[in-house]
Write a protein that holds these residues in place. Structure first.
Motif, short mmCIF file in Angstrom:
data_model
loop_
_atom_site.label_atom_id
_atom_site.label_comp_id
_atom_site.label_asym_id
_atom_site.label_seq_id
_atom_site.Cartn_x
_atom_site.Cartn_y
_atom_site.Cartn_z
N UNK A 168 0.77 -1.12 0.12
CA UNK A 168 0.07 0.21 0.07
C UNK A 168 0.92 1.26 0.09
N UNK A 169 2.04 1.18 0.45
CA UNK A 169 2.89 2.37 0.71
C UNK A 169 3.86 2.13 -0.23
N UNK A 170 3.74 1.42 -1.32
CA UNK A 170 4.45 1.51 -2.44
C UNK A 170 5.71 0.75 -2.63
N UNK A 171 6.15 0.01 -1.86
CA UNK A 171 7.14 -0.79 -1.79
C UNK A 171 7.05 -1.74 -2.82
N UNK A 172 8.04 -1.97 -3.85
CA UNK A 172 7.82 -2.82 -4.80
C UNK A 172 7.74 -4.12 -4.76
N UNK A 173 6.73 -4.71 -5.42
CA UNK A 173 6.56 -6.15 -5.05
C UNK A 173 7.81 -7.14 -5.41
N UNK A 174 8.46 -6.67 -6.32
CA UNK A 174 9.64 -7.66 -6.84
C UNK A 174 10.69 -7.79 -5.63
N UNK A 175 10.60 -6.66 -4.79
CA UNK A 175 11.48 -6.79 -3.49
C UNK A 175 11.11 -7.89 -2.77
N UNK A 176 9.75 -8.12 -2.35
CA UNK A 176 9.27 -8.81 -1.60
C UNK A 176 9.42 -10.45 -2.32
N UNK A 177 9.28 -10.59 -3.46
CA UNK A 177 9.53 -11.91 -4.22
C UNK A 177 10.86 -12.27 -3.97
N UNK A 178 12.00 -11.04 -4.15
CA UNK A 178 13.39 -11.49 -4.15
C UNK A 178 13.50 -11.99 -2.51
N UNK A 179 13.03 -11.44 -1.56
CA UNK A 179 13.42 -11.99 -0.22
C UNK A 179 12.86 -13.32 -0.12
N UNK A 180 11.78 -13.52 -0.72
CA UNK A 180 11.15 -14.97 -0.64
C UNK A 180 12.04 -16.05 -1.18
N UNK A 181 12.62 -15.61 -2.39
CA UNK A 181 13.37 -16.53 -3.12
C UNK A 181 14.88 -16.80 -2.41
N UNK A 182 15.30 -15.73 -1.78
CA UNK A 182 16.58 -15.70 -1.02
C UNK A 182 16.10 -16.70 0.44
N UNK A 183 15.01 -16.53 0.94
CA UNK A 183 14.83 -17.31 1.88
C UNK A 183 14.75 -18.88 1.59
N UNK A 184 14.04 -19.18 0.61
CA UNK A 184 14.04 -20.61 0.00
C UNK A 184 15.55 -21.31 -0.10
#
Length: 396
Positions: free
Chosen positions: A67-83
Motif C-alpha cells: 500500500x505504501x508503494x514498496x515494489x512487489x519484486x523486492x518481496x519476491x526476491x526476499x522469498x527466493x533468498x529465504x528458500x
C-alpha cells in the motif's frame, strides 16, 4: 538483559536497566499500577525479557508495504533468498538459529543445536540432529505458505522502551542489536539511518512508520547499555508507539528493519487511536462469568483481520486504503482492547468479506486467484513444497 516485562502485585509493565540506580532498587511508574491489591504479594513475576528475535514479514505487514508503494519484486526476491537459505540449512552455522522459533529462546531445540555447534558435531553422521534440522526446514517452508513468514536478515523484533534521558528527538530511535544476546560483545551492532518500524496486528497504512536510527557520544553514554531494544523518544507531539497501531511500552514487540529496500519513500498519516473508557464495576464471580460469555460470543478479531486482508487484496488500486479496510481498522482497535476495556466493539454496520484470495485457504468455490504479490508468493512456495514432498503433517 536490558528490559524485563513483569507483574508485581497490581503492577504490570516493563522495567529497564539503569546503571545509575543503587543496587536492589526498582522504580515503578504510576501508569504501571493496573489495580490495587489488598494483600500485597512481594514476588516478582517475569513475563518476558528483551532478547534478539529474528525479523519476519507476514501478510499484514506485506499488505501495508504494498500500500505504501514498496515494489512487489523486492518481496519476491526476499522469498527466493529465504528458500535458497532453507535449502542450505544442513550447514550448521550461526545463521541456522534465525530459523529456530525465537519466541521459545530457551527451548531444548535451541539449546541442543547450540551445544552441537559449540562441539563441532558432524551432522552428516548424526541422524538425530539431521532430523531436527529437517523439522526446522519443513516448518519454515510451511510458515512461508500459511503465513508468508519471510525472514529479513536486516531486521529484528525488539522490545520497545522509552528514552528516560531525553537525548532522542522526535522521529529518532536508538537501536543496538546482538544476535548472541550480549554473550559475544563483538556482534553488537548499532543501527543508523532510516528504519521501518511497525508491530502486529497492523491494519492501517499509517501503522508503518519510517524513523531515523541515530547514535552519538551523548546517546551512547545514556542509552548504550540498552541492547535488543528499540528506544523511542519522550519528545514530540504524539508518541510514535501510539502512531503504530495504538501500541504502548507495556511489553510490546516491534518489527524493525534497516533493509533499505523495505523503506517506503512516503507513508500515510497514522490513524488516531482513541482508547475506549474502561467500564468500572464491582468484580464478582458472576460478573466474571457474564463477561467471559459475552466476550466469547462477540470476539470478532479474526473475522476483522481476514476481511481486511480480503478487501485489500481485491482492490488492486487502493489495497489497504480501501474504505472498507479503513472502517475495519478503526473497529479492530476497539476489538483488541475489548478484553481490557469491557466495551464491546460495534460491528453492526460493518461489511465482512464473502470472497477470499486463494492464499487464505478457504473453500474453492469461495476463492479466487489473487493478483497481488501475496498470491504469487503463495503459489510459488506451494509449488516448492509439493516439489519437495513436504507433508502437512509436519505443520505443527
Amino acid at each position: 538483559v536490558s528490559a524485563i516485562q513483569i507483574r508485581y502485585g497490581g503492577m504490570k509493565g516493563v522495567l529497564v536497566g539503569d546503571p545509575t540506580l543503587p543496587e536492589n532498587t526498582i522504580i515503578f511508574r504510576k501508569s504501571m499500577q493496573k489495580f490495587k491489591k489488598s494483600s500485597f504479594d512481594y514476588s516478582l513475576e517475569l513475563l518476558d525479557y528483551s532478547k534478539y528475535r529474528a525479523g519476519y514479514l507476514n501478510r499484514q505487514i506485506i499488505m501495508l508495504l504494498l500500500t505504501n508503494k514498496v515494489l512487489p519484486q523486492i518481496l519476491g526476491d526476499l522469498q527466493i533468498q529465504n528458500i535458497q537459505d532453507l535449502v542450505k540449512i544442513d550447514n550448521l552455522d550461526t545463521n541456522l538459529f534465525r530459523y529456530v522459533n525465537n519466541d521459545h529462546h530457551l527451548s531444548p531445540t535451541r539449546d541442543l543445536l547450540q551445544d552441537c555447534f559449540a562441539a563441532n558435531v558432524d551432522i552428516k553422521n548424526e541422524p538425530f540432529v539431521r532430523g531436527v534440522l529437517e523439522t526446522i526446514r519443513v516448518r519454515s517452508f510451511l510458515n512461508l505458505k500459511e503465513k508468508c513468514n519471510i525472514l529479513v536478515k536486516d531486521a529484528a523484533r525488539l522490545t520497545g522502551v522509552l528514552d528516560e534521558y531525553n537525548v532522542l528527538d522526535s522521529n529518532q530511535v536508538y537501536i543496538c542489536v546482538s544476535e548472541s544476546n550480549g554473550v559475544n560483545k563483538e556482534d553488537y551492532k548499532i543501527i543508523t539511518g532510516q528504519v521501518l518500524v511497525t508491530k502486529n496486528p497492523c491494519l492501517h497504512p499509517g501503522d508503518i512508520r519510517v524513523l531515523e536510527a541515530v547514535n552519538s557520544q551523548e546517546i551512547l553514554k545514556n542509552l548504550g547499555h540498552l541492547v535488543n531494544c528499540v528506544v523511542f523518544p519522550a519528545k514530540g507531539d504524539r508518541p510514535h508507539t501510539d502512531e503504530i497501531a495504538g501500541s504502548d511500552l507495556d511489553g510490546d514487540q516491534y518489527f524493525v528493519s534497516w533493509d533499505q529496500r523495505l523503506i517506503p519513500r512516503t507513508v500515510d498519516k497514522p490513524m488516531n487511536y482513541v482508547a475506549k473508557k474502561r467500564i468500572e464495576q464491582e468484580v464478582t464471580n458472576e460478573s466474571i462469568i457474564n463477561f467471559f460469555v459475552e466476550y466469547t460470543n462477540n470476539d470478532v478479531l479474526g473475522k476483522i483481520d481476514n476481511s481486511h486482508l480480503a478487501f485489500a487484496d481485491g482492490d488492486l488500486t487502493n489495497l489497504a486504503r480501501n474504505p472498507k479496510c479503513k472502517e475495519l481498522a478503526e473497529v479492530h482497535s476497539d476489538a483488541v482492547d475489548y478484553a481490557k476495556s469491557g466495551v464491546c466493539p460495534s460491528v453492526k454496520y460493518l461489511s465482512f468479506a464473502k470472497l477470499w484470495p486463494d492464499y487464505m485457504g478457504k473453500d474453492y468455490e469461495l476463492s479466487y486467484e489473487s493478483k497481488t504479490i501475496l498470491g504469487e508468493l503463495y503459489r510459488d512456495i506451494k509449488f516448492e513444497i509439493e516439489n519437495r514432498g513436504i507433508k502437512e503433517i509436519y505443520k505443527n
